[in-house]
Design an enzyme around this catalytic site. Structure first.
Site, PDB file in Angstrom:
ATOM      1  N   TYR A   1       0.808  -1.218   0.000  1.00 42.87           N
ATOM      2  CA  TYR A   1       0.000   0.000   0.000  1.00 42.87           C
ATOM      3  C   TYR A   1       0.843   1.271   0.000  1.00 42.87           C
ATOM      4  CZ  TYR A   1      -4.586  -2.009   0.590  1.00 42.87           C
ATOM      5  OH  TYR A   1      -5.767  -2.666   0.383  1.00 42.87           O
TER       6      TYR A   1
ATOM      7  N   ASP B   1      -3.673 -17.343   4.461  1.00 43.69           N
ATOM      8  CA  ASP B   1      -4.693 -18.048   3.661  1.00 43.69           C
ATOM      9  C   ASP B   1      -5.503 -19.010   4.525  1.00 43.69           C
ATOM     10  OD1 ASP B   1      -2.257 -19.276   3.923  1.00 43.69           O
ATOM     11  OD2 ASP B   1      -2.216 -20.161   1.927  1.00 43.69           O
TER      12      ASP B   1
END
Ligand code: NAP
Length: 435
Positions: free
Chosen positions: A172, A292
């Site tokens: 980001y 995940d």
């Protein structure tokens, strides 16, 4: 909107010139992250664009009721309007005028209703600029189930999460170049020559910085929050099995803070055997999970999660997944925290198609103020807000976004009345007053 504003006490709307509010003082920072909150505190607010004003004033009404109920006349908030966004564009020809930034720098603690950002061009995101301006490095998102809310999982009542998402680093940080740029070509060449790494000539390049400094300051905040609020677990979410020196380091550095600065308050997962597999009374369990796996476990083993600490990108994914467990964007609040400022905001945007329709759910903004009060140490007021919202849902009052997610049978069982934005806030006020 003008009528709604007139009926809200302690509001100082912008009236053509910034003047100090007639009463009250600003929150004082006496050290990094250490606040002194005056009894008559001035908190800034940005009305926002689109549905912004509707949710902002609805939330302020609820916050005022909670403060009055909790503290009588001994404490109050003076809400001081700062003009930013579309309204500032009209008044000053600039969406983030210098005058407003100067006032924000004095106030440091404020509510920001959503602001419009054009996709793929136009002006820069003011949301991002504000976070950078005050170095608001932690994006904190609580996700809590209230009985009655629609949910896609079987036991939503176990959902009570607080996500700490790092706000300044990771992919980001915006360090990236298109595949056909001179910069990307130069970097590919550098990597080839210096490190013998071959990257395809048509590859764009992005850089993912994660620092010890950036990680440890948010880890400290999350652990402090967990200890002070008697939470059960802090889980560090990461993809360190693959990205060892960024995500893996994030986990190591966070654990280091827990070990060195919170040793008496925490227990690590690999120490549990000494305690018969159970977390000793009064301690916070610190563990980590690979991203995940964790995203699916949040659906299958929801109750095992409590406080979640994550780098920027993982934090983004997990917060939206979590919000989906308890009714979606209409109920998802956020608080951006730095060492010298705080900005409360709903997670959602300006939902332009609902502007002026009194349709949207103000809960996200109401709960953003609840969280702000909690961080300012006004726990009694924060608890009253939570209970008010909880009672409204339990008693069958919903906004359209939530009622829409229920099937006919659920609606028959749970919904007493579908309310507009202001009426829902008024209902919460009513329950706070009665409590
Ligand atoms: P959005 O404004 O969050 O709206 C997307 C959809 O979410 C809405 O159409 C609505 O769904 C639902 N929704 C949002 N807020 C709701 C509420 N309070 N109650 C009930 N439903 C709600 O996202 P967007 O349409 O992608 O973005 C619009 C603008 O907002 C853009 O300019 C964007 O840049 C900006 N934005 C600002 C912020 C911020 O200020 N922090 C954050 C995100 C986006 P349905 O259509 O299904 O009813």
């Amino acid at each position: 909107m003008e009528k709604i504003k007139r009926d809200i006490p302690n509001l100082v709307p912008y009236s053509g010139k910034y003047v100090d509010p007639p009463e009250g003082d600003y929150v004082k920072y006496v050290g990094p992250g250490v606040v002194q909150v005056p009894d008559k505190v001035v908190i800034g607010y940005i009305e926002g664009d689109g549905i912004g004003p509707e949710v902002a004033y609805a939330a302020i009404k609820v916050a005022n009721a909670a403060v009055e109920k909790a503290y009588g006349k001994s404490k109050k908030v003076i809400w001081y309007e700062i003009v930013v966004g579309e309204k500032a564009e009209k008044l000053f020809g600039n969406r983030l005028p210098d005058q407003s930034v100067e006032v924000l720098k004095k106030i440091r603690v404020f509510l920001k209703a959503p602001l419009e950002t054009p996709v793929g061009g136009g002006f820069r995101s003011i949301n991002v600029t504000l976070r950078q301006l005050f170095d608001l490095y932690a994006n904190i998102r609580p996700v809590k189930y209230f009985p009655g809310l629609p949910s896609p999982i079987k036991r939503p009542e176990v959902v009570d999460l607080v996500i700490f998402r790092e706000n300044t680093e990771d992919v980001y940080a915006g360090i990236e170049w298109p595949y056909n740029s001179a910069e990307a070509a130069k970097l590919r060449e550098f990597l080839r020559k210096e490190f013998g790494i071959n990257i395809r000539d048509d590859a764009g390049i992005g850089i993912k910085p994660i620092s010890k400094f950036g990680t440890q300051r948010i880890a400290r905040l999350a652990l402090k929050f967990a200890v002070e609020n008697k939470r059960r677990v802090v889980t560090v979410m990461h993809k360190g099995n693959i990205q060892k020196y960024t995500e893996g380091a994030f986990k190591e550095w966070a654990f280091e803070v827990a070990r060195n600065e919170f040793r008496n308050y925490v227990v690590f997962e690999d120490e549990l055997a000494q305690y018969g597999g159970k977390v000793p009374e009064g301690k916070v369990l610190v563990n980590d999970r690979i991203a995940d796996n964790m995203l699916q476990q949040l659906l299958t083993r929801t109750g095992e999660y409590d406080v979640i600490l994550a780098p920027n990108l993982n934090g983004d994914y997990v917060s939206d997944e979590a919000a989906g467990l308890v009714g979606g964007l209409g109920v998802a609040p956020g608080l951006d925290v730095g060492d010298w400022g705080m900005m409360a905001e709903p997670v959602h945007g300006t939902a332009p198609k609902y502007r002026g329709k009194n349709y949207v759910n103000p809960t996200a903004t109401i709960l953003a103020l609840e969280l702000l009060f909690r961080f300012l140490g006004w726990r009694e007021a924060a608890n009253l807000i939570l209970r008010g919202v909880e009672t409204a849902y339990r008693e069958g009052y919903f906004t359209g976004d939530l009622a829409r997610q229920m099937d006919e049978e659920e609606r028959r069982q749970r919904v007493k009345e579908i309310l507009g934005t202001q009426e829902f806030a008024d209902k919460v006020v009513e329950f706070i007053k009665k409590s």
